[in-house]
Design a protein around this motif. Structure first.
Motif, mmCIF file in Angstrom:
data_model
loop_
_atom_site.group_PDB
_atom_site.id
_atom_site.type_symbol
_atom_site.label_atom_id
_atom_site.label_comp_id
_atom_site.label_asym_id
_atom_site.label_seq_id
_atom_site.Cartn_x
_atom_site.Cartn_y
_atom_site.Cartn_z
ATOM 1 N N LEU A 1 0.857 -1.185 0.000
ATOM 2 C CA LEU A 1 0.000 0.000 0.000
ATOM 3 C C LEU A 1 0.894 1.236 0.000
ATOM 4 O O LEU A 1 1.791 1.353 0.844
ATOM 5 C CB LEU A 1 -0.924 0.003 1.219
ATOM 6 N N PRO A 2 0.671 2.148 -0.943
ATOM 7 C CA PRO A 2 1.543 3.326 -1.050
ATOM 8 C C PRO A 2 1.493 4.199 0.204
ATOM 9 O O PRO A 2 0.420 4.526 0.703
ATOM 10 C CB PRO A 2 0.969 4.080 -2.260
ATOM 11 N N ASP A 3 2.662 4.564 0.716
ATOM 12 C CA ASP A 3 2.755 5.412 1.903
ATOM 13 C C ASP A 3 2.307 6.843 1.631
ATOM 14 O O ASP A 3 1.888 7.545 2.550
ATOM 15 C CB ASP A 3 4.203 5.453 2.420
ATOM 16 N N ASP A 4 2.415 7.273 0.372
ATOM 17 C CA ASP A 4 2.098 8.659 0.035
ATOM 18 C C ASP A 4 0.619 8.868 -0.281
ATOM 19 O O ASP A 4 0.212 9.966 -0.633
ATOM 20 C CB ASP A 4 2.952 9.133 -1.144
ATOM 21 N N LEU A 5 -0.206 7.806 -0.146
ATOM 22 C CA LEU A 5 -1.633 7.917 -0.440
ATOM 23 C C LEU A 5 -2.460 7.466 0.763
ATOM 24 O O LEU A 5 -2.046 6.581 1.508
ATOM 25 C CB LEU A 5 -2.008 7.028 -1.629
ATOM 26 N N SER A 6 -3.629 8.047 0.905
ATOM 27 C CA SER A 6 -4.594 7.538 1.868
ATOM 28 C C SER A 6 -5.211 6.301 1.231
ATOM 29 O O SER A 6 -5.779 6.376 0.153
ATOM 30 C CB SER A 6 -5.663 8.605 2.129
ATOM 31 N N CYS A 7 -5.072 5.132 1.893
ATOM 32 C CA CYS A 7 -5.491 3.854 1.304
ATOM 33 C C CYS A 7 -6.570 3.190 2.145
ATOM 34 O O CYS A 7 -6.481 3.164 3.371
ATOM 35 C CB CYS A 7 -4.315 2.900 1.190
ATOM 36 N N THR A 8 -7.553 2.634 1.451
ATOM 37 C CA THR A 8 -8.609 1.876 2.096
ATOM 38 C C THR A 8 -8.820 0.575 1.338
ATOM 39 O O THR A 8 -9.695 0.489 0.463
ATOM 40 C CB THR A 8 -9.938 2.683 2.116
#
Length: 175
Positions: A83-90
């Motif tokens: 999961l990319p650290d630079d994005l808010s991920c759900t």
């Protein structure tokens, strides 16, 4: 239609054909400074129809969900290194029919739905329908279809069957 994208939903089926769509969805989320939501839809060994009538319960339901979630995370690892650290991920795993649940997940004019192009043949589309066609018809926001990397590849195995086989293998190994 809104010109601002606030969320990017990507359908993941667990096959290698979904990896380009995952990569593209992450890039779109970065480009729009939007939330990134990879989604995998699964069913039990019995299939969608039986699941709608008699959904799995208890340990079986939890095991199916956990297995689908692990498959989703494995695809994210292979496509974008987790999961990319630079994005808010759900990340989301849900039991049910693929196309309607993807449309529901991508509800809203400000939500971009990204789907991988799947090289299924006409017989598969006749029997199972086309997820991408359903989503294009029913989504209120934009839909981006990402073509497969190599069109000469054989059609992937049905991911719900693959999930069921994985579950059967795990249960057999435990007994």
């Amino acid at each position: 239609m809104s010109s601002t994208i606030t969320r990017v939903v990507v359908g993941v089926d667990g096959s290698k054909d979904c990896l380009p769509a995952l990569r593209q969805a992450a890039e779109e989320a970065r480009r729009h400074h939007a939330e990134f939501e990879p989604v995998i839809i699964y069913s039990s060994v019995q299939g969608d129809y039986v699941d709608r009538r008699w959904p799995p319960e208890g340990p079986m339901a939890r095991q199916l969900h956990d297995q689908a979630y692990r498959k989703l995370m494995a695809c994210c690892d292979r496509a974008v290194g987790g999961l990319p650290d630079d994005l808010s991920c759900t990340p989301t795993a849900a039991l049910g029919s693929v196309a309607p649940l993807l449309v529901s997940a991508a509800r809203g004019e400000d939500v971009l739905l990204v789907l991988g192009g799947c090289p299924h043949g006409p017989v598969h589309r006749l029997l199972k329908g086309s997820v991408s066609r359903y989503c294009v018809r029913h989504c209120t926001g934009p839909v981006l279809l990402v073509p497969p990397q190599d069109p000469s590849l054989a059609p992937p195995q049905d991911p719900t069957q693959e999930l069921a086989q994985d579950l059967a293998t795990e249960q057999h190994a435990r007994s």
